[in-house]
Each structure stands twice: as C-alpha cells, then as structure tokens.
Design an enzyme around this catalytic site. Structure first.
Site, PDB file in Angstrom:
ATOM      1  N   LYS A 100      37.010  40.263  45.509  1.00 15.64           N
ATOM      2  CA  LYS A 100      36.517  41.568  45.047  1.00 15.64           C
ATOM      3  C   LYS A 100      34.995  41.591  44.993  1.00 15.64           C
ATOM      4  CE  LYS A 100      40.367  43.891  43.428  1.00 15.64           C
ATOM      5  NZ  LYS A 100      41.165  44.446  42.366  1.00 15.64           N
ATOM      6  N   LYS A 104      47.128  40.420  53.592  1.00 16.24           N
ATOM      7  CA  LYS A 104      48.101  40.906  52.613  1.00 16.24           C
ATOM      8  C   LYS A 104      48.041  42.440  52.574  1.00 16.24           C
ATOM      9  CE  LYS A 104      46.891  41.307  48.394  1.00 16.24           C
ATOM     10  NZ  LYS A 104      46.406  41.237  47.023  1.00 16.24           N
ATOM     11  N   LYS A 149      45.928  48.218  49.041  1.00 24.05           N
ATOM     12  CA  LYS A 149      45.313  49.537  49.074  1.00 24.05           C
ATOM     13  C   LYS A 149      43.890  49.413  49.618  1.00 24.05           C
ATOM     14  CE  LYS A 149      45.354  53.846  48.130  1.00 24.05           C
ATOM     15  NZ  LYS A 149      44.547  54.424  47.056  1.00 24.05           N
TER      16      LYS A 149
HETATM   17  P1  TYM Z   1      48.272  44.930  41.468  1.00 22.98           P
HETATM   18  O1  TYM Z   1      48.160  46.284  40.860  1.00 22.98           O
HETATM   19  O2  TYM Z   1      47.296  44.554  42.518  1.00 22.98           O
HETATM   20  O3  TYM Z   1      49.710  44.733  42.092  1.00 22.98           O
HETATM   21  C1  TYM Z   1      50.888  44.975  41.345  1.00 22.98           C
HETATM   22  C2  TYM Z   1      51.947  43.961  41.730  1.00 22.98           C
HETATM   23  O4  TYM Z   1      52.237  44.044  43.136  1.00 22.98           O
HETATM   24  C3  TYM Z   1      52.131  42.736  43.709  1.00 22.98           C
HETATM   25  N1  TYM Z   1      51.648  42.879  45.094  1.00 22.98           N
HETATM   26  C4  TYM Z   1      52.229  42.344  46.164  1.00 22.98           C
HETATM   27  N2  TYM Z   1      53.338  41.606  46.297  1.00 22.98           N
HETATM   28  C5  TYM Z   1      53.677  41.217  47.557  1.00 22.98           C
HETATM   29  N3  TYM Z   1      52.976  41.551  48.668  1.00 22.98           N
HETATM   30  C6  TYM Z   1      51.858  42.289  48.570  1.00 22.98           C
HETATM   31  N4  TYM Z   1      51.173  42.628  49.663  1.00 22.98           N
HETATM   32  C7  TYM Z   1      51.437  42.732  47.278  1.00 22.98           C
HETATM   33  N5  TYM Z   1      50.399  43.465  46.827  1.00 22.98           N
HETATM   34  C8  TYM Z   1      50.538  43.549  45.487  1.00 22.98           C
HETATM   35  C9  TYM Z   1      51.114  42.006  42.842  1.00 22.98           C
HETATM   36  O5  TYM Z   1      51.234  40.601  42.966  1.00 22.98           O
HETATM   37  C10 TYM Z   1      51.490  42.513  41.468  1.00 22.98           C
HETATM   38  O6  TYM Z   1      52.568  41.763  40.940  1.00 22.98           O
HETATM   39  N6  TYM Z   1      46.187  41.905  38.078  1.00 22.98           N
HETATM   40  C11 TYM Z   1      47.394  42.633  38.416  1.00 22.98           C
HETATM   41  C12 TYM Z   1      47.848  43.610  37.332  1.00 22.98           C
HETATM   42  C13 TYM Z   1      48.019  43.015  35.976  1.00 22.98           C
HETATM   43  C14 TYM Z   1      49.054  42.137  35.569  1.00 22.98           C
HETATM   44  C15 TYM Z   1      48.831  41.901  34.178  1.00 22.98           C
HETATM   45  C16 TYM Z   1      50.142  41.563  36.242  1.00 22.98           C
HETATM   46  C17 TYM Z   1      47.209  43.247  34.894  1.00 22.98           C
HETATM   47  N7  TYM Z   1      47.713  42.574  33.792  1.00 22.98           N
HETATM   48  C18 TYM Z   1      49.659  41.040  33.455  1.00 22.98           C
HETATM   49  C19 TYM Z   1      50.974  40.709  35.495  1.00 22.98           C
HETATM   50  C20 TYM Z   1      50.726  40.473  34.134  1.00 22.98           C
HETATM   51  C21 TYM Z   1      47.142  43.419  39.680  1.00 22.98           C
HETATM   52  O7  TYM Z   1      46.019  43.746  40.004  1.00 22.98           O
HETATM   53  O8  TYM Z   1      48.284  43.823  40.325  1.00 22.98           O
END
Ligand code: TYM
Length: 325
Positions: free
Chosen positions: A112, A192, A195
């Site tokens: 990031k 991966k 967005k």
């Molecule tokens: P975020 O919003 O980027 O993504 C949400 C969830 O989707 C999964 N994910 C994927 N899984 C497989 N293939 C992909 N291409 C892919 N893109 C996204 C992510 O692994 C995630 O599980 N930091 C986290 C949000 C968060 C969180 C938490 C998660 C904040 N606090 C506490 C767990 C526990 C995030 O940015 O996810």
C-alpha cells in the site's frame, strides 16, 4: 473455550468474487456452529484517500452486499466498526505493545505504501494493530480470511502472547481459517484479484459487463491457436471453473482443453454462465433488501449496541489488568 469467529471487510465500494470465495462463503458455513462477529471496517478504510460524499453509501452497500451474499444479520453480529469506539481505544493500548519491526515487515503495508506514495500515513502503518484490536475485543478464537490476511493474524497472535504474558492471560490466541479459495487471481491471471488493481469481477456486475470481463481474461498464454492443446493447470479461467461449474462438466472441460476439443472462447462462455448462476440470485436478493432498509438499519444498529456491551466488558478487564483506572 467457546468458539468465537471475528472477521472484517473493508467498505471499498464493490465486493468482488475474491472476497466472496475467499471470505464470505466461508463465513456463511460458520454461522450455525460459532458465535460470529462480522464487521464492516470503516476505520481501516480511511487509511487511504477517499471521497467523503460517497463514504456512507459505501459502508451501507457493504452491509447490504454481505446480507445478499448470505450473511444473516440475526444469526451473526454484522455491524459497523465505528459504532464501537472501543476498537480504536484498544488499538491505542496495543500500539504500545506492537513492535515497530513487526509492522515494518507487513506485506500489505509495503504494497500500500508503494500504491499510495503521496499518502503514507501512520494509520496505514498501524493498520494491523487496529485489526488485532477488532479480533480480540470479542475474544475471537477463529478468523476466517483469505491468504493475504494471514500475516496480520500471525501478528495478532504475537500481540496476544505479549499482552497475556505481561498483563495476565485474558485473550485466546486467534487462528486463521482459510477457505477452499484462499487466493483468487484477477482477470490478468497474475496478481491477486483486488479492487485497487482493477482486475476484479464484482458481485454486482451486470451480465453484459461480466461477459466483457471474462472474455478479456488471460488464459494459458502458450495456447495461441484454437487447435493448440491447452494446459488447464496454468489457466486462471479454468481455475475459476473450479468454483462455478459442477465437477462433471469441469472434468469434461479439462479433458477437452487438453486435446484442443474446446477453445478458450467456449470455455469462457461456460464460465460466464456459471458465475452468472451465482451472481444473479445475489443481485435479486439485493434488490429485495433495498426495499426494506429501515428494518435492516435497526438490526445493524442493535448489533452495534450489543457489540459495544461486549467490547466495554473487555476494555474493563484490559484496564484492570493494566492498572488503568
Ligand atoms: P479486505 O476488505 O481486503 O478483504 C476482505 C476479505 O476478502 C479476502 N480476499 C480474498 N480472498 C481470496 N482471494 C482474493 N483475491 C481476495 N481478496 C480479498 C481477504 O483476505 C479478507 O478475508 N484487513 C482486512 C479487513 C479486516 C479484518 C479485521 C479481517 C479488518 N479487521 C479483523 C479479519 C479480522 C482487509 O483489508 O480485508
């Protein structure tokens, strides 16, 4: 110990099939056997530049999308992070435990800060600390996430160990739960799906846009002519069939691809049908949900109030153990 699940998703505007397969589908399977907390993490989302005017809509869309995908807000506590200020309060406390060196090693921070060179802020850096606070406020034992979040869960475990060791054991060490699709690749077949990379298929895609996107997807690059045999094991389109096409049909596609019996265009057409069969009912449910948003708002706000009570209890314990009164 009771089994408690916590997971979060950023309100980034559109949920894509990576989020759906990597996380949300897994969340749904846990609804009956765990106490589940699912959070729209709006405080995480402000660590990159965003449009203030759209922000509320993005948060609410994330709620509606999650419910449309199958998260029942009455079986789980689906809520909005900023409704429970204890998340940021605990994050401050954990900041004084979190080693700088660990934070500097975080891949997501490195990625990031490359993507947002003009806005490398302290929130981006301490993002995993807030994520740890999210998880442990509810004493979660399991965290269903995609592969990209595993490093953050390992970090959370280290912070829990440090806290328990210094101030008394009050938190379980959270474990990640990976789905059958921990890393979905984008349409380029390389990075991966995300967005920010613009290589995604959103769950709200119209059939026409879905069609365009899948038709543009990279396949086995060595297969140049229709008559060349393909290698499904290195083709991202084929790997997506794994999640959207029944196994018999998929086996047939695999065999036919290897002997050039099916071309990439036909293979993609079948994938479009498969993805659409998943997206269409989600989109229909979304339309229905939009008709009765007031009731949903009440449920989500009530979930936030219940989460706040649990969070206040945890904070009481944390402060007691740390000599803060
Ligand atoms: P975020 O919003 O980027 O993504 C949400 C969830 O989707 C999964 N994910 C994927 N899984 C497989 N293939 C992909 N291409 C892919 N893109 C996204 C992510 O692994 C995630 O599980 N930091 C986290 C949000 C968060 C969180 C938490 C998660 C904040 N606090 C506490 C767990 C526990 C995030 O940015 O996810």
């Amino acid at each position: 110990m009771n089994k408690t699940v916590f997971s979060g998703i950023q309100p980034s505007g559109e949920i894509h099939i990576g989020n759906y397969l990597g996380a949300i589908q897994n969340w749904i399977t846990l609804l009956d056997s765990y106490e589940c907390f699912f959070c729209i993490v709006d405080y995480h989302a402000i660590t990159v530049k965003y449009d203030v005017k759209d922000f509320q809509d993005r948060v609410w869309n994330a709620i509606i999308d999650n419910i449309a995908c199958g998260i029942d807000p009455e079986k789980s506590r689906l809520f909005i992070q900023s409704h429970v200020p204890e998340h940021t309060e605990l994050a401050w406390i954990l900041n004084s435990i979190a080693p700088m060196g660990d934070l500097e090693r975080m891949t997501q921070y490195k990625d990031k800060s490359k993507q947002h060179k003009e806005n490398i802020n302290a929130g981006l850096f301490t993002y995993p600390v807030l994520q740890t606070a999210d998880i442990i406020l509810y004493k979660a034992t399991h965290v269903p996430v995609g592969e990209d979040q595993v490093q953050h869960i390992e970090f959370a475990r280290r912070i829990v160990k440090s806290f328990n060791h210094r101030f008394g054991k009050i938190f379980p060490e959270p474990k990640e739960l990976l789905s059958h699709a921990p890393r979905i690749l984008g349409l380029d077949g390389k990075a991966k799906m995300s967005k920010s990379m613009g290589n995604y298929i959103a769950i709200g895609e119209t059939r026409e846009v879905l069609q365009k996107k899948v038709m543009s997807a990279v396949t086995d690059e060595k297969r140049i002519r229709r008559n060349d045999p393909g290698d499904p094991s290195i083709c991202n389109v084929f790997s997506l069939h794994q999640f959207f096409t029944p196994s018999e049909k998929r086996d047939e596609i695999e065999t036919e691809c290897k002997r050039a019996g099916i071309g990439c265009v036909d293979c993609k057409k079948l994938l479009i049908n498969g993805i659409w069969a998943t997206l269409e009912p989600i989109q229909e449910k979304r339309t229905t949900l939009l008709k009765d948003q007031n009731r949903l708002r009440e449920i989500i706000y009530e979930n936030g109030r219940q989460c706040k009570q649990i969070a206040e209890n945890t904070m009481g314990q944390v402060k007691e153990q740390m000599g803060i009164r």
